[in-house]
Design a protein around this motif. Sequence first.
Motif, PDB file in Angstrom:
ATOM      1  N   UNK A 147       0.539  -1.242   0.040  1.00  0.00           N
ATOM      2  CA  UNK A 147       0.099   0.020   0.191  1.00  0.00           C
ATOM      3  C   UNK A 147       0.892   1.490  -0.182  1.00  0.00           C
ATOM      4  N   UNK A 148       2.177   1.415   0.704  1.00  0.00           N
ATOM      5  CA  UNK A 148       3.042   2.508   0.631  1.00  0.00           C
ATOM      6  C   UNK A 148       2.689   3.443   1.470  1.00  0.00           C
ATOM      7  N   UNK A 149       3.416   4.565   1.493  1.00  0.00           N
ATOM      8  CA  UNK A 149       3.056   5.719   2.420  1.00  0.00           C
ATOM      9  C   UNK A 149       2.289   6.695   2.139  1.00  0.00           C
ATOM     10  N   UNK A 153      -6.120   1.475   2.447  1.00  0.00           N
ATOM     11  CA  UNK A 153      -7.405   0.753   2.154  1.00  0.00           C
ATOM     12  C   UNK A 153      -8.195   0.894   3.440  1.00  0.00           C
ATOM     13  N   UNK A 154      -9.468   1.131   2.947  1.00  0.00           N
ATOM     14  CA  UNK A 154     -10.427   1.257   4.137  1.00  0.00           C
ATOM     15  C   UNK A 154     -10.738   0.066   5.090  1.00  0.00           C
ATOM     16  N   UNK A 155     -10.026  -0.922   4.772  1.00  0.00           N
ATOM     17  CA  UNK A 155     -10.091  -2.193   5.327  1.00  0.00           C
ATOM     18  C   UNK A 155      -8.910  -2.275   6.594  1.00  0.00           C
ATOM     19  N   UNK A 156      -7.891  -1.277   6.247  1.00  0.00           N
ATOM     20  CA  UNK A 156      -6.884  -1.175   7.299  1.00  0.00           C
ATOM     21  C   UNK A 156      -5.568  -1.457   6.584  1.00  0.00           C
ATOM     22  N   UNK A 157      -4.524  -1.894   7.331  1.00  0.00           N
ATOM     23  CA  UNK A 157      -3.135  -2.070   6.985  1.00  0.00           C
ATOM     24  C   UNK A 157      -2.635  -3.005   7.697  1.00  0.00           C
ATOM     25  N   UNK A 190      -3.528  12.439   6.786  1.00  0.00           N
ATOM     26  CA  UNK A 190      -4.997  12.383   6.512  1.00  0.00           C
ATOM     27  C   UNK A 190      -5.520  11.178   5.693  1.00  0.00           C
ATOM     28  N   UNK A 191      -4.435  10.100   5.756  1.00  0.00           N
ATOM     29  CA  UNK A 191      -4.543   9.077   4.832  1.00  0.00           C
ATOM     30  C   UNK A 191      -5.439   8.164   5.353  1.00  0.00           C
TER      31      UNK A 191
END
Length: 393
Positions: A147-149, A153-157, A190-191
């Motif tokens: 996913x990177x910096x 994703x809305x499901x998390x990381x 704010x990501x």
Amino acid sequence: MAKQLICSLVLLLATLSGARAQDCCRCPAWIPVGCALYCQGVPICPPGYDPTPTPPAPVVAYDGYSLFAFGDSFADNGNTPEVPTSDLDRELIRSWYTPYANSYGNDDGSFTSEPQFTGRYSNYMVQSDFVAKMLGLDMAPKPHKKQGDYSCNVTGMTFATAGSGVYSVPEEVPSLTEQVDTFANLINSKLISKDRLAKSVALVAISGNDYDRVGVAMPSGFVDVSAFIRNVTSAISDSVLRLRALGVPKVLVNNLHPVGCTPAQTRASNHSGCDGAGNGGAVTHNQNLARLMDGKDGVLIVDLHSAFKSIVDHPDGEGSVYSSQFKNKLTPCCQGIDARDLCADTRNGENLYQLCDNPKQHFYWDEMHPSQTGWAAVMALVEGPIKQFVGIA
């Protein structure tokens, strides 16, 4: 001449009308000739075609849980590199090689003919995947490496990385603190929104790498070992409380499984019994962690220690309902032929490991990690407390 003029006009109109951008091309009635030219190779619409575009499906905002997983190989789903580097040797990244993932897609833990290597230290799923399923997700969210910096994703990381602990390691694996630093940066950028944080759950899985590096199972120097355990559990506590301060409402933190029962510790006795010194260190760790987390709001200790012991280290007749399904409680499915070799090790094209025929009968997959079936049993035992803590019916 008139026909050429009409063809030229058709081509001009096709260019202006953007016929190529359509799914199919419907010629206007005033085109006397050259429909194919007008359509410029786009399939001509069949009779009765309705040119009215289908409205797009409404966008439904995601309202499920987000999972953020931190720690080590109990939760890592692909953050280690896929090829050896000068700073990261094959031992730490062997989860990208066969026979890891040899049960991918098979929930029952049986072998598949089409493994998909994901970087997980198991023949299929690991702890974070089972937590994700409890939250209504298919599997643990994608790793930070993918996913990177600049996105989340809305499901998390998943930030967890094999080999990690509370202290920095020479292989440049991010420590627990560094993983939380990365998480904080995504929030500050704010990501990860406040709305996402409000419905998030964090998993902190620290499984003993710090102790393995200093030989905590050795009985000599017990005073120093006790001090070291206090430092490790204090660092875990600091990261848990920091996650709460960053806005995560629910934090799951593992206590330490009975490390003396891992195949790495039981191999010397031909896997006939658990190592008492290693298990004694785990008890001390868990006592310290329980004291530090006592009374902390929004924090649940996931009792892996009791769950593991009820399957692999218990008096006859006193184990959990899952214990009897494992014919091989301490012997792993995948083991190095020599004590110096590890699962997935090769030399000159020859495998330096032995692989079992039926992984469903083995609680452990390799020298440290549970198998798919092992994790399924452990997580079934802790599922009730986790769901109650999170508020899942």
